[in-house]
Design a protein around this motif. Structure first.
Motif, PDB file in Angstrom:
ATOM      1  N   UNK A 134      11.688  19.751   0.033  1.00 12.67           N
ATOM      2  CA  UNK A 134      12.427  18.491   0.066  1.00 12.67           C
ATOM      3  C   UNK A 134      12.225  17.782   1.398  1.00 12.67           C
ATOM      4  N   UNK A 135      10.972  17.670   1.774  1.00 11.30           N
ATOM      5  CA  UNK A 135      10.609  17.089   3.063  1.00 11.30           C
ATOM      6  C   UNK A 135      10.342  15.598   2.936  1.00 11.30           C
ATOM      7  N   UNK A 136      10.810  14.835   3.890  1.00 11.75           N
ATOM      8  CA  UNK A 136      10.526  13.410   3.938  1.00 11.75           C
ATOM      9  C   UNK A 136       9.093  13.242   4.436  1.00 11.75           C
ATOM     10  N   UNK A 137       8.193  12.772   3.568  1.00 10.07           N
ATOM     11  CA  UNK A 137       6.777  12.677   3.915  1.00 10.07           C
ATOM     12  C   UNK A 137       6.420  11.302   4.449  1.00 10.07           C
ATOM     13  N   UNK A 138       5.202  11.174   4.951  1.00  6.69           N
ATOM     14  CA  UNK A 138       4.722   9.877   5.421  1.00  6.69           C
ATOM     15  C   UNK A 138       4.709   8.864   4.291  1.00  6.69           C
ATOM     16  N   UNK A 139       4.375   9.300   3.073  1.00 12.43           N
ATOM     17  CA  UNK A 139       4.371   8.397   1.930  1.00 12.43           C
ATOM     18  C   UNK A 139       5.769   7.870   1.653  1.00 12.43           C
ATOM     19  N   UNK A 140       6.761   8.732   1.773  1.00 19.39           N
ATOM     20  CA  UNK A 140       8.142   8.305   1.559  1.00 19.39           C
ATOM     21  C   UNK A 140       8.539   7.234   2.567  1.00 19.39           C
ATOM     22  N   UNK A 141       8.160   7.432   3.813  1.00 26.50           N
ATOM     23  CA  UNK A 141       8.490   6.456   4.845  1.00 26.50           C
ATOM     24  C   UNK A 141       7.810   5.123   4.553  1.00 26.50           C
ATOM     25  N   UNK A 142       6.600   5.151   4.007  1.00 27.30           N
ATOM     26  CA  UNK A 142       5.914   3.915   3.648  1.00 27.30           C
ATOM     27  C   UNK A 142       6.679   3.168   2.557  1.00 27.30           C
ATOM     28  N   UNK A 143       7.245   3.926   1.616  1.00 29.64           N
ATOM     29  CA  UNK A 143       8.002   3.285   0.546  1.00 29.64           C
ATOM     30  C   UNK A 143       9.292   2.667   1.072  1.00 29.64           C
ATOM     31  N   UNK A 144       9.942   3.347   1.984  1.00 28.72           N
ATOM     32  CA  UNK A 144      11.139   2.779   2.602  1.00 28.72           C
ATOM     33  C   UNK A 144      10.770   1.498   3.352  1.00 28.72           C
ATOM     34  N   UNK A 145       9.666   1.527   4.072  1.00 30.43           N
ATOM     35  CA  UNK A 145       9.226   0.345   4.810  1.00 30.43           C
ATOM     36  C   UNK A 145       8.913  -0.809   3.867  1.00 30.43           C
ATOM     37  N   UNK A 146       8.368  -0.500   2.684  1.00 32.71           N
ATOM     38  CA  UNK A 146       8.094  -1.558   1.706  1.00 32.71           C
ATOM     39  C   UNK A 146       9.391  -2.213   1.252  1.00 32.71           C
ATOM     40  N   UNK A 147      10.418  -1.415   1.029  1.00 34.49           N
ATOM     41  CA  UNK A 147      11.725  -1.949   0.659  1.00 34.49           C
ATOM     42  C   UNK A 147      12.274  -2.826   1.788  1.00 34.49           C
ATOM     43  N   UNK A 148      12.129  -2.367   3.010  1.00 37.27           N
ATOM     44  CA  UNK A 148      12.634  -3.123   4.148  1.00 37.27           C
ATOM     45  C   UNK A 148      11.900  -4.453   4.305  1.00 37.27           C
ATOM     46  N   UNK A 149      10.596  -4.454   4.071  1.00 35.11           N
ATOM     47  CA  UNK A 149       9.850  -5.706   4.175  1.00 35.11           C
ATOM     48  C   UNK A 149      10.295  -6.700   3.116  1.00 35.11           C
ATOM     49  N   UNK A 150      10.643  -6.192   1.936  1.00 37.43           N
ATOM     50  CA  UNK A 150      11.072  -7.066   0.844  1.00 37.43           C
ATOM     51  C   UNK A 150      12.385  -7.762   1.196  1.00 37.43           C
ATOM     52  N   UNK A 151      13.260  -7.067   1.902  1.00 33.64           N
ATOM     53  CA  UNK A 151      14.558  -7.617   2.284  1.00 33.64           C
ATOM     54  C   UNK A 151      14.672  -7.670   3.813  1.00 33.64           C
ATOM     55  N   UNK A 152      13.616  -8.125   4.459  1.00 38.67           N
ATOM     56  CA  UNK A 152      13.502  -7.961   5.907  1.00 38.67           C
ATOM     57  C   UNK A 152      14.671  -8.570   6.669  1.00 38.67           C
ATOM     58  N   UNK A 153      15.129  -9.778   6.251  1.00 38.32           N
ATOM     59  CA  UNK A 153      16.177 -10.446   7.019  1.00 38.32           C
ATOM     60  C   UNK A 153      17.463  -9.643   7.048  1.00 38.32           C
TER      61      UNK A 153
END
Length: 304
Positions: free
Chosen positions: A258-277
């Motif tokens: 149950x490790x947070x991988x680099x791919x997981x962090x990329x997906x979180x970043x994609x969500x953040x970019x979508x709602x960046x403000x």
């Protein structure tokens, strides 16, 4: 008989109130005008809202709409005005009503006015995730199709002129065009007074996002230190499942650790970019807002 509770709303037209006295008199909630249009701010908002919060009332604010202007700019005006005060349990309202001469609706169709309202609500929800956003509006606006479906309604109608709370509490609940209203502003004399069709306890729970919902409440954010590359915890698994359910990127496997991988962090970043403000830097590190957004996207409470 439906449980109710009592409230007041104010603007620059009202003097500073003794909110503690209102609370002692049985008032549960109070809303203050924050802004209007693209630039205008209410001159007494800061004083009113600080007093409302200090008295322990359920707080809220409203923005007077100009649907023939840019909804995003108007939402930004409101967000900036209420940002220092808005937190869990704070209610947000779009005051959607036509000026007598029609100047704020001029040149707009019913479809365009509804689209304005939807855009304003979406922008405020992005800025204040997990907080309730509703519309204050008239029977005419509802009948003309200006009001989105499934949005909390605060409805003004004054059948008696000056009247005590008890008269509204004993009356039939309004249902303009068959819509259910959550709040009824029943008089403007001597102050704007409303009742809410929830008990005081239920209103406080609803304002916190835990009442009147068929979707389980979002689990509490476990703490930012849990979400670093290589972290081992059940919360990393939960976030991954929400991102998959919400359609963020291809399906991926969660390892036995149950490790947070680099791919997981990329997906979180994609969500953040979508709602960046609203979510801040797209760094892949999850804070409370990203956690809440992922939950809402996964459960269909927020569009992608």
């Amino acid at each position: 008989m439906t449980s109710t509770c009592r409230g007041i709303d104010v603007s620059a037209y009202q003097a500073t109130q003794d909110w503690a006295a209102h609370a002692r008199d049985g008032v549960t909630f109070a809303f203050a005008k924050a802004s209007e249009g693209q630039k205008s701010r209410d001159s007494r908002f800061a004083t009113h809202i600080a007093g409302i919060q200090a008295a322990g009332l359920v707080p809220g604010a409203y923005h007077f709409a100009w649907p023939n202007q840019d909804a995003t700019v108007e939402a930004a005006n409101y967000i900036a005005a209420v940002g220092p005060y808005a937190g869990p349990g704070f209610l947000h309202w779009l005051d959607l009503e036509r000026y007598g001469d029609g100047r704020n609706y001029r040149g707009r169709t019913a479809t365009q006015i509804k689209a304005y309202a939807e855009a304003w609500i979406a922008a405020v929800q992005r800025a204040f995730p997990g907080q309730r956003v509703g519309i204050y509006t008239s029977a005419d606006d509802i009948a003309y199709g200006h009001v989105p479906a499934d949005v909390p309604l605060w409805y003004p109608a004054y059948p008696w002129g000056a009247a005590p709370y008890s008269k509204a509490e004993g009356a039939t609940r309004p249902a303009p065009s068959g819509r259910t209203v959550a709040f009824w502003q029943f008089t403007s004399q001597p102050l704007d007074r409303s009742i809410c069709y929830m008990s005081a306890a239920d209103l406080r729970a609803w304002a916190q996002g835990t009442g009147n919902t068929s979707t389980p409440a979002c689990p509490p954010f476990p703490g930012r230190d849990k979400f670093v590359l290589g972290a081992h915890n059940d919360f990393a698994l939960q976030l991954q499942q929400w991102l998959d359910k919400g359609g963020w990127g291809p399906k991926y496997k969660v390892g036995p650790s149950r490790t947070m991988t680099a791919l997981d962090l990329q997906k979180v970043a994609a969500l953040q970019r979508h709602y960046l403000s609203a979510l801040g830097p797209a760094d892949g590190l999850t804070g409370p807002r990203t956690w809440q957004y992922a939950y809402e996207v996964a459960n269909g409470l927020r569009s992608k």
